[in-house]
Scaffold this motif. Structure first.
Motif, PDB file in Angstrom:
ATOM      1  N   ILE A   1       0.819  -1.218   0.000  1.00  0.00           N
ATOM      2  CA  ILE A   1       0.000   0.000   0.000  1.00  0.00           C
ATOM      3  C   ILE A   1       0.849   1.263   0.000  1.00  0.00           C
ATOM      4  O   ILE A   1       0.348   2.337  -0.355  1.00  0.00           O
ATOM      5  CB  ILE A   1      -0.993   0.023   1.178  1.00  0.00           C
ATOM      6  N   LEU A   2       2.124   1.166   0.405  1.00  0.00           N
ATOM      7  CA  LEU A   2       3.006   2.327   0.369  1.00  0.00           C
ATOM      8  C   LEU A   2       3.882   2.270  -0.887  1.00  0.00           C
ATOM      9  O   LEU A   2       4.382   1.212  -1.258  1.00  0.00           O
ATOM     10  CB  LEU A   2       3.885   2.372   1.612  1.00  0.00           C
ATOM     11  N   GLU A   3       4.065   3.406  -1.484  1.00  0.00           N
ATOM     12  CA  GLU A   3       4.838   3.475  -2.728  1.00  0.00           C
ATOM     13  C   GLU A   3       6.287   3.046  -2.492  1.00  0.00           C
ATOM     14  O   GLU A   3       6.942   3.520  -1.559  1.00  0.00           O
ATOM     15  CB  GLU A   3       4.810   4.906  -3.263  1.00  0.00           C
ATOM     16  N   PRO A   4       6.800   2.125  -3.313  1.00  0.00           N
ATOM     17  CA  PRO A   4       8.192   1.686  -3.143  1.00  0.00           C
ATOM     18  C   PRO A   4       9.186   2.839  -3.229  1.00  0.00           C
ATOM     19  O   PRO A   4       9.153   3.633  -4.170  1.00  0.00           O
ATOM     20  CB  PRO A   4       8.390   0.706  -4.311  1.00  0.00           C
ATOM     21  N   VAL A   5      10.028   2.939  -2.210  1.00  0.00           N
ATOM     22  CA  VAL A   5      11.097   3.935  -2.186  1.00  0.00           C
ATOM     23  C   VAL A   5      12.368   3.177  -1.837  1.00  0.00           C
ATOM     24  O   VAL A   5      12.698   2.984  -0.668  1.00  0.00           O
ATOM     25  CB  VAL A   5      10.818   5.053  -1.158  1.00  0.00           C
ATOM     26  N   PHE A   6      13.099   2.743  -2.859  1.00  0.00           N
ATOM     27  CA  PHE A   6      14.238   1.842  -2.653  1.00  0.00           C
ATOM     28  C   PHE A   6      15.523   2.644  -2.739  1.00  0.00           C
ATOM     29  O   PHE A   6      16.162   2.767  -3.776  1.00  0.00           O
ATOM     30  CB  PHE A   6      14.198   0.739  -3.703  1.00  0.00           C
ATOM     31  N   SER A   7      15.887   3.252  -1.575  1.00  0.00           N
ATOM     32  CA  SER A   7      17.094   4.070  -1.495  1.00  0.00           C
ATOM     33  C   SER A   7      17.537   4.081  -0.043  1.00  0.00           C
ATOM     34  O   SER A   7      16.892   3.483   0.824  1.00  0.00           O
ATOM     35  CB  SER A   7      16.804   5.500  -1.974  1.00  0.00           C
ATOM     36  N   LEU A   8      18.635   4.754   0.243  1.00  0.00           N
ATOM     37  CA  LEU A   8      19.117   4.831   1.619  1.00  0.00           C
ATOM     38  C   LEU A   8      18.104   5.542   2.504  1.00  0.00           C
ATOM     39  O   LEU A   8      17.767   5.081   3.600  1.00  0.00           O
ATOM     40  CB  LEU A   8      20.466   5.556   1.666  1.00  0.00           C
ATOM     41  N   VAL A   9      17.613   6.680   2.013  1.00  0.00           N
ATOM     42  CA  VAL A   9      16.591   7.412   2.776  1.00  0.00           C
ATOM     43  C   VAL A   9      15.317   6.580   2.868  1.00  0.00           C
ATOM     44  O   VAL A   9      14.663   6.513   3.919  1.00  0.00           O
ATOM     45  CB  VAL A   9      16.312   8.775   2.111  1.00  0.00           C
ATOM     46  N   GLY A  10      14.973   5.915   1.757  1.00  0.00           N
ATOM     47  CA  GLY A  10      13.782   5.070   1.752  1.00  0.00           C
ATOM     48  C   GLY A  10      13.892   3.927   2.738  1.00  0.00           C
ATOM     49  O   GLY A  10      12.911   3.561   3.399  1.00  0.00           O
TER      50      GLY A  10
ATOM     51  N   ALA B   1       0.001   6.656   1.776  1.00  0.00           N
ATOM     52  CA  ALA B   1      -0.195   5.367   1.116  1.00  0.00           C
ATOM     53  C   ALA B   1      -0.808   5.575  -0.263  1.00  0.00           C
ATOM     54  O   ALA B   1      -1.836   6.245  -0.395  1.00  0.00           O
ATOM     55  CB  ALA B   1      -1.091   4.473   1.971  1.00  0.00           C
ATOM     56  N   SER B   2      -0.167   5.019  -1.277  1.00  0.00           N
ATOM     57  CA  SER B   2      -0.689   5.127  -2.647  1.00  0.00           C
ATOM     58  C   SER B   2      -1.647   4.002  -2.985  1.00  0.00           C
ATOM     59  O   SER B   2      -2.375   4.080  -3.963  1.00  0.00           O
ATOM     60  CB  SER B   2       0.478   5.101  -3.643  1.00  0.00           C
ATOM     61  N   TRP B   3      -1.628   2.927  -2.170  1.00  0.00           N
ATOM     62  CA  TRP B   3      -2.445   1.740  -2.432  1.00  0.00           C
ATOM     63  C   TRP B   3      -2.242   1.265  -3.871  1.00  0.00           C
ATOM     64  O   TRP B   3      -3.185   1.003  -4.608  1.00  0.00           O
ATOM     65  CB  TRP B   3      -3.923   2.021  -2.154  1.00  0.00           C
ATOM     66  N   TRP B   4      -0.963   1.144  -4.255  1.00  0.00           N
ATOM     67  CA  TRP B   4      -0.662   0.784  -5.638  1.00  0.00           C
ATOM     68  C   TRP B   4      -1.144  -0.623  -5.984  1.00  0.00           C
ATOM     69  O   TRP B   4      -1.326  -0.952  -7.167  1.00  0.00           O
ATOM     70  CB  TRP B   4       0.840   0.919  -5.893  1.00  0.00           C
ATOM     71  N   VAL B   5      -1.410  -1.445  -4.989  1.00  0.00           N
ATOM     72  CA  VAL B   5      -1.970  -2.774  -5.250  1.00  0.00           C
ATOM     73  C   VAL B   5      -3.433  -2.680  -5.676  1.00  0.00           C
ATOM     74  O   VAL B   5      -4.010  -3.666  -6.132  1.00  0.00           O
ATOM     75  CB  VAL B   5      -1.851  -3.668  -3.994  1.00  0.00           C
ATOM     76  N   GLY B   6      -4.021  -1.500  -5.536  1.00  0.00           N
ATOM     77  CA  GLY B   6      -5.435  -1.340  -5.844  1.00  0.00           C
ATOM     78  C   GLY B   6      -5.738  -0.911  -7.261  1.00  0.00           C
ATOM     79  O   GLY B   6      -6.841  -0.424  -7.528  1.00  0.00           O
TER      80      GLY B   6
END
Length: 516
Positions: free
Chosen positions: A85-94, A138-143
């Motif tokens: 539900i939360l947008e992927p943020v794949f980084s050090l800060v993320g 939450a972006s609810w990207w699964v939706g």
């Protein structure tokens, strides 16, 4: 359907939920590779792995601090939900953000409690905190639409396992009804436009994912059907109110669910405590009784169940958390758990069987609607198959404790006389409160006042219960037996509204032909 039933009986709802969420995650990675979603497969998978890792790590640490045994499956579910539900943020800060959100979500289970039972859905609380604290809504990207088939299939399996179709149905009905009424009577939309809108809302993958994954979470929702329906309608109403008057807030679904969690605790306060084993007894070849003492008393009705958690090494697909009927009556002060344990039983049951007096097990969340009717004049029939006798033991012992007579006929199906348990309770009830008990043995030819040879079939019902059309039937036992008896009763003219069911998934070593 038989194969599907076998699969659902072989896995706990928590393990099934993990499979469902993991499948959605894997499907998201496939969609990412195909360019259907805007995230790369590595982002989606890395996001999920980090959330699960941090949730499990934090849960283990906090359980150690609180000196309780951690549940291994719950934090995995929380981590997977948050990653979907939360947008992927794949980084050090993320990564730091994922850690803090995981900490807030899991900590809520330990800090925000009532009677040691957590109040709020941890994933919803983590998502809400993400919006408030970090502005990471939450972006609810699964939706999105491409996930709809998978959500329908997985959601159906989860709801079938948990028997929560009515709960989700009430949520969808109240939600669509409120939006339809508002659209037609207050916003000036035409009926067809309004129907199109609410139809799209009801079939939205976002709404269906929320309803079949988060709304139904058992430890933060009520345990009785009446209260689950009230809870579902309440969450739907709050969602509508926030959508209508909330000024465009972006976290309304999370806030709606958390409001519902609080409402659930108001109408049905939960608890969690350790039970200590006082006595263990092997009462037949494969049936064991465990008598536990409680830290403090709690209220329950005869026929209800508890959720038990027993962490152990190498749990199988059926996991560390199980539902068992309370076989004792409220007046007995101790909690009696009676269950069948064979070589093919779950790892949970084998660990339970190995427990010695002084050992502990966590219990929480009284629930269930398989209870005696309030009207004392109602005439009843109890039909039990095998271990399905346990709720009736609680009910009958309760009647003895209160000195309350009711018109009840008990038909107890077993293979042999040696498989029958709680004879003393039913014999006493026959003398003191008028219980009529008939033991129906499939593998013994004994025939006398209390014993019959054969099956609990339509002929047996008509012979033993001549006024069966005037009675309410309670049926408890292995799922195939319960379904078969329900159909048989319906075929001979018993209305469905007069049939109560309570089945025990997984007890299928002896099929229905030998039980009923």
């Amino acid at each position: 359907m038989r194969t599907l039933s076998d699969f659902l009986n072989s896995v706990t709802m928590y393990r099934l939920m993990i499979y469902f969420l993991a499948a959605l995650t894997a499907l998201g990675a496939v969609f990412g590779a195909l360019g259907v979603v805007s995230y790369a497969p590595t982002e989606i998978l890395g996001h999920a792995v980090l959330f699960v890792f941090f949730c499990v790590l934090i849960n283990t640490a906090l359980a150690h601090v609180w000196r309780i045994a951690p549940n291994k499956e719950s934090p995995v579910i929380t981590g997977l939900i948050l990653s979907l539900i939360l947008e992927p943020v794949f980084s050090l800060v993320g990564t730091a953000l994922i850690f803090v959100i995981s900490l807030i979500a899991i900590a809520s289970k330990y800090v925000l409690t009532v009677r040691k039972s957590h109040v709020l859905n941890p994933a919803a609380f983590g998502a809400l905190a993400s919006s408030f604290v970090f502005g990471h809504t939450a972006s609810w990207w699964v939706g999105i639409g491409v996930f709809l088939p998978a959500i329908l299939i997985g959601g159906f399996l989860v709801l079938m396992k948990m028997r929560r179709f009515r709960m989700v149905g009430v949520f969808l009905f109240v939600l669509t009804a409120l939006f339809f009424i508002d659209s037609v009577f207050f916003s000036g939309a035409g009926v067809l436009v309004a129907l199109s809108f609410v139809g799209a809302l009801a079939w939205s993958p976002f709404i269906l994912f929320f309803a079949s994954v988060m709304l139904i979470e058992p430890l933060t929702s009520p345990g009785t059907e009446k209260n689950t329906l009230l809870y579902a309608g309440f969450v739907a109403a709050i969602f509508f109110i926030l959508q209508k008057f909330g000024g465009g807030i972006s976290y309304l679904i999370e806030l709606s669910l958390l409001s519902g969690n609080i409402f659930a605790k108001v109408i049905e306060p939960g608890f969690r405590q350790l039970l200590t084993l006082a006595e263990k007894e092997k009462i037949t070849e494969d049936i064991y009784s465990f008598l536990f003492v409680t830290d403090r008393s709690f209220a329950f009705l005869p026929g209800q169940y508890l959720i038990y958690t027993l962490p152990h090494k190498h749990p199988d697909n059926r996991g560390e958390r199980r539902y068992f009927t309370i076989a004792s009556s409220p007046a007995e002060q101790k909690i009696l758990l009676t269950t069948k344990i064979i070589d093919k039983s779950s790892s949970f049951k084998h660990v339970l069987r190995a427990m010695w007096p002084g050992g502990t097990i966590a219990a929480s969340h009284v629930g269930g609607d398989f209870i005696l009717p309030h009207t004392l004049s109602d005439k009843l029939v109890f039909i039990a198959g095998g271990i399905g006798i346990t709720p009736f033991r609680s009910m009958v012992r309760h009647l003895l404790d209160k000195g309350e007579s009711r018109d009840i006929i008990l038909l107890y199906g077993a293979r042999t006389d040696g498989d029958i348990i709680f004879k003393d309770v039913f014999a006493e009830a026959g003398i003191k409160v008028g219980l009529k008990t008939i033991f129906v043995l499939s593998e013994e030819t004994r025939e006398n006042a209390n014993y019959r040879h054969g099956m609990i079939d339509a002929a047996r019902i008509e012979a033993e219960v001549p006024d069966f059309r005037e009675r309410i039937f309670y049926v408890s036992g292995p799922e195939p037996m319960v379904r078969s008896v329900q159909k048989m009763l319906s075929d001979i003219g018993v209305p469905m509204r007069r049939i109560r069911r309570d089945y025990f998934p997984g007890y299928e070593e002896r099929p229905q032909k030998n039980r009923a």
